[in-house]
Design a protein around this motif. Sequence first.
Motif, mmCIF file in Angstrom:
data_model
loop_
_atom_site.group_PDB
_atom_site.id
_atom_site.type_symbol
_atom_site.label_atom_id
_atom_site.label_comp_id
_atom_site.label_asym_id
_atom_site.label_seq_id
_atom_site.Cartn_x
_atom_site.Cartn_y
_atom_site.Cartn_z
ATOM 1 N N GLN A 52 -17.859 35.078 28.491
ATOM 2 C CA GLN A 52 -18.519 34.326 27.429
ATOM 3 C C GLN A 52 -17.704 33.073 27.096
ATOM 4 N N LEU A 53 -18.379 32.092 26.551
ATOM 5 C CA LEU A 53 -17.723 30.871 26.110
ATOM 6 C C LEU A 53 -16.543 31.218 25.203
ATOM 7 N N ALA A 54 -15.398 30.620 25.466
ATOM 8 C CA ALA A 54 -14.174 30.756 24.677
ATOM 9 C C ALA A 54 -13.480 32.105 24.810
ATOM 10 N N ASP A 55 -13.888 32.940 25.775
ATOM 11 C CA ASP A 55 -13.153 34.179 26.021
ATOM 12 C C ASP A 55 -11.713 33.833 26.389
ATOM 13 N N CYS A 56 -10.786 34.669 25.940
ATOM 14 C CA CYS A 56 -9.382 34.560 26.325
ATOM 15 C C CYS A 56 -9.131 35.618 27.390
ATOM 16 N N VAL A 57 -8.938 35.171 28.619
ATOM 17 C CA VAL A 57 -8.793 36.067 29.762
ATOM 18 C C VAL A 57 -7.343 36.036 30.236
ATOM 19 N N ASP A 58 -6.778 37.227 30.376
ATOM 20 C CA ASP A 58 -5.441 37.350 30.941
ATOM 21 C C ASP A 58 -5.544 38.125 32.237
#
Length: 66
Positions: A52-58
């Motif tokens: 999704q828009l603006a997800d923070c993925v590590d």
Amino acid sequence: MKIELNGSPHQIEAHKNVEELIADLSLSGEAVAVAINREIVPRHQWQQRQLQLADCVDVVRAIGGG
């Protein structure tokens, strides 16, 4: 669509799932763990989990050593 990937802005196509992102990063088949918004996403859910828009993925890659 913009997400945050390992602390840096990253542009991806809309409707991309975790498995596709990992493939785009040339990490398919590698020992990696993925968290989105601080929640671990199990590998068996990668195809279903849409980004999704603006997800923070590590994305964390296991490195052996000794």
